[in-house]
Scaffold this active site. Structure first.
Site, PDB file in Angstrom:
ATOM      1  CG  ASP A 278      10.391  -3.316   4.631  1.00  0.00           C
ATOM      2  OD1 ASP A 278       9.266  -3.326   5.175  1.00  0.00           O
ATOM      3  OD2 ASP A 278      10.585  -3.697   3.459  1.00  0.00           O
TER       4      ASP A 278
ATOM      5  CB  CYS B 275       7.063   6.255  -4.648  1.00  0.00           C
ATOM      6  SG  CYS B 275       5.266   6.468  -4.727  1.00  0.00           S
TER       7      CYS B 275
ATOM      8  CB  THR C  97       8.544  -8.575  -6.711  1.00  0.00           C
ATOM      9  OG1 THR C  97       8.895  -7.648  -5.677  1.00  0.00           O
ATOM     10  CG2 THR C  97       9.521  -9.730  -6.696  1.00  0.00           C
TER      11      THR C  97
ATOM     12  NE  ARG D 106       7.389  -3.573   2.906  1.00  0.00           N
ATOM     13  CZ  ARG D 106       7.811  -3.267   1.695  1.00  0.00           C
ATOM     14  NH1 ARG D 106       6.939  -3.108   0.722  1.00  0.00           N
ATOM     15  NH2 ARG D 106       9.080  -3.126   1.434  1.00  0.00           N
TER      16      ARG D 106
ATOM     17  NE  ARG E 203      10.468   0.739   2.017  1.00  0.00           N
ATOM     18  CZ  ARG E 203      11.123   1.888   1.867  1.00  0.00           C
ATOM     19  NH1 ARG E 203      11.510   2.571   2.917  1.00  0.00           N
ATOM     20  NH2 ARG E 203      11.417   2.321   0.671  1.00  0.00           N
TER      21      ARG E 203
ATOM     22  CD  GLU F 176      -2.504   1.257   2.699  1.00  0.00           C
ATOM     23  OE1 GLU F 176      -3.557   1.904   2.707  1.00  0.00           O
ATOM     24  OE2 GLU F 176      -2.084   0.622   3.683  1.00  0.00           O
ATOM     25  CB  CYS F 177       2.180   3.565  -1.883  1.00  0.00           C
ATOM     26  SG  CYS F 177       2.964   5.194  -2.073  1.00  0.00           S
TER      27      CYS F 177
END
Length: 191
Positions: free
Chosen positions: A123, A63, A146, A125, A91, A51-52
């Site tokens: 990070d 980004c 990715t 996450r 993150r 998510e962003c």
């Protein structure tokens, strides 16, 4: 894990028609976005999209998140597969802290330095819900879309066969160049 699930619903979009299913893990809600033929695909293409809000929704040029999401939606609509919209903003430091990190980046810090200065790891996450979604959707082989080596390592740690990594390359602009270079040089992203 105590995860709640929604039913599956249809989602027509400007990128194509999809089916969606939501998963709630504590206070975070994640979304599986499936091509219509997903259940018939033996080795689906899969993107775990972090998510962003600033990128995905507002089109931030700091980004490449919105570009990667759009690329994945177009690709999955055509080729078949799944996008997991992994709702761990910034993150997993949250929106408020992400904006504070942006302010530090405006003063010259890179994305890692900003997170560290705010008292977080580079990070934060947690990917445990991904395993749950893979099991629920019966994914045991995939082609992962990715650039992030941590996502590759995580998928390899599961009882899932990683057949191929598909790069997700987007255009660089004057606002995201430093950010993307940091991801490449400091975080090992495959750009």
């Amino acid at each position: 894990m105590n995860i709640q699930q929604s039913n599956i619903a249809n989602l027509p979009t400007k990128y194509g028609k999809f089916r969606i299913k939501a998963y709630k893990d504590n206070n975070q809600e994640h979304l599986a976005i499936m091509s219509l033929d997903f259940e018939q695909i033996e080795v689906p293409y899969v993107r775990i999209h972090s998510e962003c809000l600033t990128g995905d929704t507002l089109g931030s040029l700091k980004c490449d998140c919105q570009n990667q999401l759009e690329l994945a939606l177009k690709f999955i609509s055509k080729e078949g597969g799944l996008i997991i919209y992994h709702r761990q903003e910034g993150r997993n430091i949250g929106l408020l802290n992400k904006v504070n990190a942006y302010a530090l980046q405006d003063q010259g810090r890179n994305t890692i330095e900003a997170n560290l200065e705010l008292g977080f790891k580079e990070d934060e996450r947690d990917y445990k819900v991904i395993k749950y979604i893979f099991d629920d959707l019966k994914i045991n082989k995939l082609k992962l879309i990715t650039n992030n080596p941590k996502k590759i390592d995580y998928v390899k740690s599961l009882n899932v066969e990683l057949i191929e990594r598909i790069p997700s390359i987007t255009k660089v602009n004057k606002y995201n160049k430093y950010y993307l270079n940091t991801k490449k040089d400091k975080m090992g992203h495959l750009l």
